[in-house]
Design an enzyme around this catalytic site. Structure first.
Site, PDB file in Angstrom:
ATOM      1  NE  ARG A   8       2.561  -3.829  12.270  1.00  0.00           N
ATOM      2  CZ  ARG A   8       2.366  -3.942  10.958  1.00  0.00           C
ATOM      3  NH1 ARG A   8       1.891  -2.909  10.275  1.00  0.00           N
ATOM      4  NH2 ARG A   8       2.633  -5.060  10.324  1.00  0.00           N
ATOM      5  CG  HIS A  11       5.735  -9.199   7.755  1.00  0.00           C
ATOM      6  ND1 HIS A  11       6.725  -8.411   7.232  1.00  0.00           N
ATOM      7  CD2 HIS A  11       4.639  -8.402   7.881  1.00  0.00           C
ATOM      8  CE1 HIS A  11       6.242  -7.196   7.055  1.00  0.00           C
ATOM      9  NE2 HIS A  11       4.987  -7.154   7.431  1.00  0.00           N
ATOM     10  CG  HIS A  33      -0.970  -5.196   2.015  1.00  0.00           C
ATOM     11  ND1 HIS A  33      -0.315  -5.070   3.202  1.00  0.00           N
ATOM     12  CD2 HIS A  33      -0.912  -3.947   1.439  1.00  0.00           C
ATOM     13  CE1 HIS A  33       0.132  -3.824   3.351  1.00  0.00           C
ATOM     14  NE2 HIS A  33      -0.230  -3.120   2.299  1.00  0.00           N
ATOM     15  CG  ASP A  50      -3.434  -7.924   9.000  1.00  0.00           C
ATOM     16  OD1 ASP A  50      -3.848  -6.793   9.321  1.00  0.00           O
ATOM     17  OD2 ASP A  50      -2.720  -8.126   8.014  1.00  0.00           O
ATOM     18  CB  SER A 104      -0.958   0.006   1.192  1.00  0.00           C
ATOM     19  OG  SER A 104      -0.273  -0.223   2.407  1.00  0.00           O
TER      20      SER A 104
HETATM   21  N1  CMX Z   1       0.499 -20.028   6.072  1.00  0.00           N
HETATM   22  C1  CMX Z   1       0.926 -21.035   5.256  1.00  0.00           C
HETATM   23  N2  CMX Z   1       1.962 -20.905   4.414  1.00  0.00           N
HETATM   24  C2  CMX Z   1       2.626 -19.741   4.416  1.00  0.00           C
HETATM   25  C3  CMX Z   1       2.273 -18.677   5.271  1.00  0.00           C
HETATM   26  C4  CMX Z   1       1.152 -18.844   6.110  1.00  0.00           C
HETATM   27  N3  CMX Z   1       0.733 -17.877   6.914  1.00  0.00           N
HETATM   28  N4  CMX Z   1       3.122 -17.645   5.060  1.00  0.00           N
HETATM   29  C5  CMX Z   1       3.974 -18.037   4.105  1.00  0.00           C
HETATM   30  N5  CMX Z   1       3.685 -19.301   3.714  1.00  0.00           N
HETATM   31  C6  CMX Z   1       4.313 -20.064   2.645  1.00  0.00           C
HETATM   32  C7  CMX Z   1       4.261 -19.232   1.365  1.00  0.00           C
HETATM   33  O1  CMX Z   1       2.986 -19.369   0.724  1.00  0.00           O
HETATM   34  C8  CMX Z   1       5.409 -19.812   0.575  1.00  0.00           C
HETATM   35  O2  CMX Z   1       4.976 -21.045   0.042  1.00  0.00           O
HETATM   36  P1  CMX Z   1       5.373 -21.498  -1.468  1.00  0.00           P
HETATM   37  O3  CMX Z   1       6.869 -21.472  -1.505  1.00  0.00           O
HETATM   38  O4  CMX Z   1       4.784 -22.876  -1.585  1.00  0.00           O
HETATM   39  O5  CMX Z   1       4.748 -20.487  -2.372  1.00  0.00           O
HETATM   40  C9  CMX Z   1       6.440 -20.092   1.664  1.00  0.00           C
HETATM   41  O6  CMX Z   1       5.709 -20.207   2.903  1.00  0.00           O
HETATM   42  C10 CMX Z   1       7.513 -19.043   1.796  1.00  0.00           C
HETATM   43  O7  CMX Z   1       6.901 -17.790   2.027  1.00  0.00           O
HETATM   44  P2  CMX Z   1       7.701 -16.626   2.786  1.00  0.00           P
HETATM   45  O8  CMX Z   1       8.916 -16.308   1.965  1.00  0.00           O
HETATM   46  O9  CMX Z   1       7.908 -17.006   4.207  1.00  0.00           O
HETATM   47  O10 CMX Z   1       6.664 -15.427   2.791  1.00  0.00           O
HETATM   48  P3  CMX Z   1       6.445 -14.315   1.671  1.00  0.00           P
HETATM   49  O11 CMX Z   1       7.388 -13.197   1.926  1.00  0.00           O
HETATM   50  O12 CMX Z   1       6.432 -14.888   0.304  1.00  0.00           O
HETATM   51  O13 CMX Z   1       4.946 -13.866   1.980  1.00  0.00           O
HETATM   52  C11 CMX Z   1       3.103 -13.182   3.290  1.00  0.00           C
HETATM   53  C12 CMX Z   1       4.607 -13.071   3.081  1.00  0.00           C
HETATM   54  C13 CMX Z   1       2.660 -12.176   4.345  1.00  0.00           C
HETATM   55  C14 CMX Z   1       2.386 -12.842   1.954  1.00  0.00           C
HETATM   56  C15 CMX Z   1       2.764 -14.622   3.702  1.00  0.00           C
HETATM   57  O14 CMX Z   1       3.419 -14.932   4.921  1.00  0.00           O
HETATM   58  C16 CMX Z   1       1.278 -14.894   3.835  1.00  0.00           C
HETATM   59  O15 CMX Z   1       0.618 -15.197   2.835  1.00  0.00           O
HETATM   60  N6  CMX Z   1       0.694 -14.769   5.078  1.00  0.00           N
HETATM   61  C17 CMX Z   1      -0.718 -14.935   5.290  1.00  0.00           C
HETATM   62  C18 CMX Z   1      -1.472 -13.699   4.842  1.00  0.00           C
HETATM   63  C19 CMX Z   1      -1.231 -12.536   5.784  1.00  0.00           C
HETATM   64  O16 CMX Z   1      -1.359 -12.659   6.995  1.00  0.00           O
HETATM   65  N7  CMX Z   1      -0.941 -11.360   5.224  1.00  0.00           N
HETATM   66  C20 CMX Z   1      -0.801 -10.119   6.003  1.00  0.00           C
HETATM   67  C21 CMX Z   1       0.612  -9.581   6.064  1.00  0.00           C
HETATM   68  C22 CMX Z   1       0.653  -8.296   6.848  1.00  0.00           C
HETATM   69  C23 CMX Z   1       0.012  -7.170   6.086  1.00  0.00           C
HETATM   70  O17 CMX Z   1       0.543  -6.803   5.042  1.00  0.00           O
HETATM   71  O18 CMX Z   1      -1.029  -6.660   6.518  1.00  0.00           O
END
Ligand code: CMX
Length: 422
Positions: free
Chosen positions: A305, A296, A249, A351, A219
């Site tokens: 937070r 994250h 996000h 979140d 964002s």
């Molecule tokens: N549950 C299950 N699997 C997860 C996970 C979760 N909460 N978080 C990461 N992973 C997985 C990823 O999908 C990825 O899998 P693949 O390699 O099979 O695609 C792997 O673990 C590695 O991911 P990462 O490098 O640790 O995390 P990223 O930097 O790619 O992604 C984020 C970060 C936030 C998108 C991810 O952790 C996620 O999807 N979390 C859940 C959604 C969420 O809570 N988002 C809010 C973030 C805060 C905000 O911006 O408000």
């Protein structure tokens, strides 16, 4: 820049190019900086420090977001009088033009609140001082001043716009007039329809801690990118809000509580055991879904937070089943995620906790939650936009490559390596 413009600050790998540009240093963002272990610092101050130092709202519990805005813009902790000056300015600038409500009324009531929010912000753009003055021939050195006016007006109007969307979507359009005796966060709570002073305090905390998370998050970066074209604060923020609306996000805050409600339904109890939760988490992962509120892109420890919200609950909420589920999830989920062997951060993010607090005070319509996040996020991204104008940052235009280019690059590198060997 004349002296140090060629200093090298980063190297970029192919993994970063294909992997979402993680960690690449490529922009200046003055209001805040994120450390992967410590979490966010606003102008150098941690959330714990700011809870002490920033002037507090009426009930003397939590900081006023007005004070954070002052800090993000100036780098200085405001006095109570200075924070009150911001409150008064935002009161005076808070009238939303009638056409914005007419635009919202043209949308079906069930339109997602984030869609209504971004459309509302775009409709407010008619008020942009920057756009008007630019058309009249505004000089570069005055860009910041017109942007500051836009930021002040827009932030002032956001709670009215956002509360209107809530009351329209969930309370039959029964709108509540603002109370001029209240501060920005307190008045937002009031216009949503919540008079509990603890909810007001929660709103102040919520609107403070969600404001900024350095410049690279989707964002903030979107607002920055769109702003770099000299789009005004309204158009830039609306773009950033669209990014916030994605489930990876900001929308994760609605996904968390939706997932918890589904788990409670599935298990048939609001008091699940750790084992119940662990099984449900494994089921979620086996279905190819993420556990919302965990992980994250930058952080590598529990999000401060999240902790700030947990501390609020411990202090002010005697007992609550959903809050306790959130705490149990916090015990159960990290080892499960860690055992997958691929996730870089198994800890909760911002979140993971917010929904349970909102549900506790009666704000149960979770499709609205990301709007609250968006109202807060405006404080960070718009103070950064003011600084982008002060510093005269140019149009942002990084370089992209094709996979064809990558293949040629690797082939050439291999030839060079071979030649060096020989
Ligand atoms: N549950 C299950 N699997 C997860 C996970 C979760 N909460 N978080 C990461 N992973 C997985 C990823 O999908 C990825 O899998 P693949 O390699 O099979 O695609 C792997 O673990 C590695 O991911 P990462 O490098 O640790 O995390 P990223 O930097 O790619 O992604 C984020 C970060 C936030 C998108 C991810 O952790 C996620 O999807 N979390 C859940 C959604 C969420 O809570 N988002 C809010 C973030 C805060 C905000 O911006 O408000």
């Amino acid at each position: 820049m004349k002296e140090h413009g060629n200093a090298k600050v980063d190297d970029v790998t192919l993994g970063q190019i294909y992997g979402g540009a993680r960690d690449i240093k490529m922009m200046v963002w003055e209001p805040s900086e994120l450390d992967s272990m410590e979490g966010i610092r606003f102008r150098g101050y941690s959330i714990t420090e700011l809870k002490e130092l920033l002037p507090k709202g009426a009930e003397n519990r939590e900081p006023k977001p007005e004070g954070l805005f002052w800090l993000l813009l100036t780098g200085d902790i405001p006095t109570a009088e200075e924070a009150e000056w911001v409150s008064e300015q935002w009161r005076q600038r808070s009238e939303v033009p009638a056409h914005v409500f007419r635009v919202l009324e043209a949308l079906p009531e069930e339109t997602h609140p984030m869609t209504q929010f971004t459309i509302g912000i775009n409709a407010l753009q008619s008020e942009s001082v920057f756009a008007r003055r630019y058309e009249e021939g505004l000089g570069k050195k005055d860009y910041w001043d017109a942007t500051y006016e836009d930021a002040m007006n827009l932030i002032a109007m956001l709670p009215r716009l956002a509360a209107y969307i809530y009351r329209r979507s969930f309370h039959q359009g029964n709108h509540i007039a603002p109370d001029p005796s209240l501060d920005w966060g307190g008045n937002y709570a009031h216009m949503l329809g919540f008079e509990d002073p603890y909810f007001r305090s929660l709103m102040r905390l919520y609107l403070t801690i969600h404001a900024d998370h350095e410049g690279g998050n989707a964002s903030a970066h979107t607002t920055h990118l769109v702003g770099s074209t000299l789009s005004d604060a309204y158009l830039s923020l609306a773009a950033g809000i669209n990014a916030l609306a994605g489930p990876l996000h900001g929308l994760a805050n609605q996904e968390v509580i939706k997932w918890i409600f589904e788990m409670v339904d599935d298990l048939g109890t609001t008091k699940p055991t750790g084992e119940d939760i662990a099984n449900y988490v494994r089921k979620t992962i086996s279905e190819g879904k993420v556990v919302p509120g965990y992980g994250h892109a930058v952080l590598r420890r529990p999000d401060p937070r999240f902790t700030a919200q947990m501390d609020f609950a411990k202090k002010y909420i005697a007992s609550d089943d959903i809050v306790e589920i959130v705490w149990k999830i916090f015990e159960v989920v990290p080892p499960i995620l860690q055992s997958l062997g691929k996730i870089k951060n198994p800890w909760p993010n911002v979140d993971a906790h917010s929904g349970a607090l909102l549900v506790h005070y009666g704000l149960k319509e979770y499709s609205y939650y990301t709007v609250l996040f968006g109202v807060s996020r405006a404080i960070g991204v718009l103070s950064a936009l003011c600084w982008s104008r002060v510093l005269g940052f140019p149009l942002e235009r990084p370089k992209s490559v094709t996979t064809e280019w990558v293949k040629n690059f690797l082939a050439e590198a291999a030839v060079k390596e071979e030649a060096n060997h020989n």
